[in-house]
Design a protein around this motif. Structure first.
Motif: not given
Length: 227
Positions: A173-186, A210-222
């Protein structure tokens, strides 16, 4: 606060459409929500809920276990899930739209296991909440776009959504983030998105975002992932 991400199953040739039946267009992508009915698994995976736990899952989300009639109404407009789940009054079954040798014994309709005397048996759940917003579910299709409830507007406070992704064995499974803006907290202790490489909360943990920075793509191992 909003979140929008896309996943695709790698190495999967998508199946073709089925066509029309009873005036409704059905295709090979399983609908996970229809007519207020939706399918739920336990956080730990498939067939892990007792009757009491299934009832609690639905009520926690503001709904209740679907009745046989509600599940059948959803099935008639395309709700097809090859997984048995608890319904109201301790009944167990699942909805089949397209007959197949590997699911539903080659028949269409509600595959009905009847009212179970042992309420400690473990199945999935079929919940009913006609006013509920799309939030979580179990997905087996080859591509899907996940949106936070209310997107493109802000989601409501104190919402908890679980998305389970399961593709065919041997696929990833490949996860690709198109838009991301979640409450920022350290420490990401307020609003956050967690990604798991399996249904295991400990060994499968990938990260919390969290925050508004787009995470990198994530590819599952299974072939399993959870959000």
């Amino acid at each position: 606060m909003i979140a929008l991400l896309f996943f695709s199953a790698l190495l999967w040739d998508e199946a073709g459409a089925w066509g029309f039946k009873d005036g409704v267009l059905h295709n090979s992508i399983w609908l996970e929500r229809a007519a207020g009915v939706y399918h739920r698994e336990a956080r730990s995976g498939k067939y892990r809920l007792t009757f009491a736990e299934a009832k609690a899952v639905c009520e926690y989300e503001g709904g209740h276990l679907a009745t046989y009639q509600q599940l059948e109404a959803a099935r008639k407009i395309g709700f097809h899930v090859c997984a048995a789940g608890w319904m109201a009054k301790g009944r167990v079954g699942y909805p089949i739209v397209k007959a197949g040798a590997n699911c539903g014994f080659g028949k269409t309709g509600i595959v009905d296991y009847g009212i179970r005397l042992n309420r400690s048996e473990r199945w999935d759940a079929y919940c009913y909440n006609p006013n509920g917003k799309e939030c979580g579910g179990v997905f087996t299709d080859s591509r899907h776009v996940f949106k936070s409830p209310g997107y493109p507007g802000e989601y409501e406070n104190e919402q908890v959504c679980y998305w389970h992704i399961r593709v065919r064995f041997g696929q990833r499974i490949q996860l690709h983030f198109l838009e991301f803006d979640v409450e920022e907290d350290p420490a990401c202790l307020a609003d956050f998105l967690e990604v798991y490489d399996s249904y295991d909360d400990v060994s499968g943990f990938v990260g919390r975002f969290c925050g508004d920075e787009l995470p990198d793509d994530i590819i599952s191992t299974g072939n399993l992932s959870a959000l």
